[in-house]
Motif scaffolding. Sequence first.
Motif, PDB file in Angstrom:
ATOM      1  N   SER A  10     -11.970   1.838  -6.571  1.00 25.85           N
ATOM      2  CA  SER A  10     -10.820   1.043  -6.972  1.00 25.85           C
ATOM      3  C   SER A  10     -10.098   0.576  -5.727  1.00 25.85           C
ATOM      4  CB  SER A  10      -9.854   1.857  -7.842  1.00 25.85           C
ATOM      5  OG  SER A  10     -10.518   2.350  -8.987  1.00 25.85           O
ATOM      6  N   VAL A  11      -9.726  -0.699  -5.691  1.00 27.14           N
ATOM      7  CA  VAL A  11      -9.011  -1.260  -4.555  1.00 27.14           C
ATOM      8  C   VAL A  11      -7.804  -2.017  -5.083  1.00 27.14           C
ATOM      9  CG1 VAL A  11      -9.128  -2.772  -2.550  1.00 27.14           C
ATOM     10  CG2 VAL A  11     -11.146  -1.478  -3.238  1.00 27.14           C
ATOM     11  N   GLY A  12      -6.613  -1.689  -4.595  1.00 25.46           N
ATOM     12  CA  GLY A  12      -5.403  -2.368  -5.034  1.00 25.46           C
ATOM     13  C   GLY A  12      -4.434  -1.414  -5.689  1.00 25.46           C
ATOM     14  N   ASN A  13      -3.154  -1.826  -5.752  1.00 29.47           N
ATOM     15  CA  ASN A  13      -2.111  -0.939  -6.261  1.00 29.47           C
ATOM     16  C   ASN A  13      -2.362  -0.467  -7.684  1.00 29.47           C
ATOM     17  OD1 ASN A  13      -0.588  -0.746  -4.007  1.00 29.47           O
ATOM     18  ND2 ASN A  13       1.003  -2.165  -4.635  1.00 29.47           N
ATOM     19  N   GLY A  14      -2.689  -1.407  -8.583  1.00 30.46           N
ATOM     20  CA  GLY A  14      -2.842  -1.038  -9.982  1.00 30.46           C
ATOM     21  C   GLY A  14      -4.272  -0.788 -10.407  1.00 30.46           C
ATOM     22  N   ALA A  15      -5.198  -0.752  -9.472  1.00 29.78           N
ATOM     23  CA  ALA A  15      -6.619  -0.603  -9.804  1.00 29.78           C
ATOM     24  C   ALA A  15      -6.903   0.788 -10.355  1.00 29.78           C
ATOM     25  CB  ALA A  15      -7.478  -0.867  -8.581  1.00 29.78           C
ATOM     26  N   ARG A  16      -7.633   0.835 -11.463  1.00 26.15           N
ATOM     27  CA  ARG A  16      -8.008   2.107 -12.065  1.00 26.15           C
ATOM     28  C   ARG A  16      -9.456   2.012 -12.555  1.00 26.15           C
ATOM     29  NH1 ARG A  16      -3.815   2.689  -9.969  1.00 26.15           N
ATOM     30  NH2 ARG A  16      -1.929   3.714 -10.727  1.00 26.15           N
ATOM     31  N   ALA A  17     -10.374   2.622 -11.848  1.00 29.97           N
ATOM     32  CA  ALA A  17     -11.773   2.679 -12.280  1.00 29.97           C
ATOM     33  C   ALA A  17     -11.967   3.972 -13.053  1.00 29.97           C
ATOM     34  CB  ALA A  17     -12.708   2.612 -11.083  1.00 29.97           C
ATOM     35  N   ILE A  18     -12.050   3.869 -14.374  1.00 27.69           N
ATOM     36  CA  ILE A  18     -12.078   5.068 -15.209  1.00 27.69           C
ATOM     37  C   ILE A  18     -13.422   5.244 -15.903  1.00 27.69           C
ATOM     38  CG2 ILE A  18      -9.597   5.043 -15.583  1.00 27.69           C
ATOM     39  CD1 ILE A  18     -10.064   3.761 -18.287  1.00 27.69           C
ATOM     40  N   HIS A  19     -14.420   4.456 -15.508  1.00 23.74           N
ATOM     41  CA  HIS A  19     -15.753   4.585 -16.102  1.00 23.74           C
ATOM     42  C   HIS A  19     -16.784   4.818 -15.000  1.00 23.74           C
ATOM     43  CE1 HIS A  19     -13.448   2.320 -19.117  1.00 23.74           C
ATOM     44  NE2 HIS A  19     -14.227   2.893 -20.001  1.00 23.74           N
ATOM     45  N   HIS A  20     -17.875   5.463 -15.355  1.00 18.02           N
ATOM     46  CA  HIS A  20     -18.922   5.783 -14.394  1.00 18.02           C
ATOM     47  C   HIS A  20     -19.454   4.519 -13.727  1.00 18.02           C
ATOM     48  CE1 HIS A  20     -19.116   9.944 -15.710  1.00 18.02           C
ATOM     49  NE2 HIS A  20     -19.138   9.525 -16.957  1.00 18.02           N
ATOM     50  N   GLY A  21     -19.492   4.512 -12.409  1.00 14.14           N
ATOM     51  CA  GLY A  21     -20.089   3.420 -11.660  1.00 14.14           C
ATOM     52  C   GLY A  21     -19.276   2.151 -11.638  1.00 14.14           C
ATOM     53  N   ALA A  22     -18.033   2.178 -12.115  1.00 14.03           N
ATOM     54  CA  ALA A  22     -17.207   0.963 -12.164  1.00 14.03           C
ATOM     55  C   ALA A  22     -16.558   0.697 -10.812  1.00 14.03           C
ATOM     56  CB  ALA A  22     -16.136   1.096 -13.231  1.00 14.03           C
ATOM     57  N   VAL A  23     -16.359  -0.584 -10.501  1.00 15.45           N
ATOM     58  CA  VAL A  23     -15.661  -1.015  -9.288  1.00 15.45           C
ATOM     59  C   VAL A  23     -14.551  -1.964  -9.718  1.00 15.45           C
ATOM     60  CG1 VAL A  23     -15.838  -2.186  -7.069  1.00 15.45           C
ATOM     61  CG2 VAL A  23     -17.753  -0.808  -7.905  1.00 15.45           C
ATOM     62  N   VAL A  24     -13.314  -1.688  -9.314  1.00 15.86           N
ATOM     63  CA  VAL A  24     -12.154  -2.463  -9.755  1.00 15.86           C
ATOM     64  C   VAL A  24     -11.356  -2.926  -8.546  1.00 15.86           C
ATOM     65  CG1 VAL A  24     -10.022  -2.418 -11.097  1.00 15.86           C
ATOM     66  CG2 VAL A  24     -12.037  -1.167 -11.917  1.00 15.86           C
ATOM     67  N   PHE A  25     -11.033  -4.230  -8.522  1.00 14.77           N
ATOM     68  CA  PHE A  25     -10.211  -4.810  -7.471  1.00 14.77           C
ATOM     69  C   PHE A  25      -8.916  -5.321  -8.100  1.00 14.77           C
ATOM     70  CE2 PHE A  25     -14.557  -5.237  -6.006  1.00 14.77           C
ATOM     71  CZ  PHE A  25     -14.482  -4.827  -4.676  1.00 14.77           C
ATOM     72  N   ALA A  26      -7.780  -4.811  -7.645  1.00 21.98           N
ATOM     73  CA  ALA A  26      -6.484  -5.232  -8.173  1.00 21.98           C
ATOM     74  C   ALA A  26      -5.660  -5.885  -7.062  1.00 21.98           C
ATOM     75  CB  ALA A  26      -5.732  -4.042  -8.758  1.00 21.98           C
ATOM     76  N   ASP A  27      -4.593  -6.575  -7.459  1.00 25.43           N
ATOM     77  CA  ASP A  27      -3.752  -7.259  -6.472  1.00 25.43           C
ATOM     78  C   ASP A  27      -2.649  -6.326  -5.979  1.00 25.43           C
ATOM     79  OD1 ASP A  27      -1.932  -7.142  -8.532  1.00 25.43           O
ATOM     80  OD2 ASP A  27      -2.217  -9.236  -9.130  1.00 25.43           O
ATOM     81  N   SER A  28      -1.607  -6.907  -5.359  1.00 23.87           N
ATOM     82  CA  SER A  28      -0.560  -6.095  -4.744  1.00 23.87           C
ATOM     83  C   SER A  28       0.541  -5.694  -5.714  1.00 23.87           C
ATOM     84  CB  SER A  28       0.069  -6.867  -3.581  1.00 23.87           C
ATOM     85  OG  SER A  28       0.620  -8.098  -4.047  1.00 23.87           O
TER      86      SER A  28
END
Length: 282
Positions: A107-125
């Motif tokens: 997970s990348v970013g303030n609000g990013a939440r990767a809650i599943h197996h193998g997931a990649v999440v990009f969030a903003d500021s």
Amino acid sequence: MANNHDYNTPEQGAQDWHVPLNDNFDQLDVDVELRDVAEERESYEPKDGAKFLETDTGIVYEGDGSSWNPILAMGTFDEDGTLQLDGFEGAVNITSVTFDTDDMTRSVGNGARAIHHGAVVFADSTNTKFLSKGPDEVRSQMPIYAPAFNTTSARAAKTAIEPVDPESALAGVESLEINSWTFKNADTGRHIGPMAEDFQESFDLDGDDGSIATVDADGVAFAAIQGLAARVEDHRDQQAAEEDRIEALEAENQTLRDRLTSLEERLASLEGRHKPSTKADD
């Protein structure tokens, strides 16, 4: 010392054991992760390369010789399965979670939440939560800019291949309501296109009602173009047939006109022969 660490071992009979041991203690400060609550972090010296884990937030910091910098956050899950990363607002904002199956999420970013197996999440500021919705997926809260996006489309990578009726695809496009709009939570300007719900309903695809896969949008466009091309070709054939019919009718009319002219000439000739004489009898 353990064989897999590069620590100094004093030689037998050495008189200055304190020297290599002090070197070992300095190395241990870097190799062994420090652990304490967040409010105690500044009481530890941020030696270059040292690691500090905040036991109450799960955030890992790395020292650079003068300050602690956030580099990693070990997430925890609450009762409803939501990943919690409270307090992680550092400059890097990279989170990493290891599941029981050793699958990694990012997970990348303030609000990013990767809650599943193998997931990649990009969030903003912003502080808006942005969650993964399924395993082994990539989600971005921000626009993505790149010279090109290369979609996997080789025949060898596909199965259950079925033909698509171009006319049906064109009819589906014609039935779509196309609007201009802006996103509620993203300042990316105005956009134009159909609603995902309408798109999925029109083309009976397996995607979700919240998004349109670009590969599907491209495929629908290609099929609709083929359907439109077929319509244009049919129109051309009909137009050509109509032109041939008109040409035949014009030729037939010309023949009839010629016959009428001939008949009129013959009639005039007959009338001239049988016209009564007006000469007085002697």
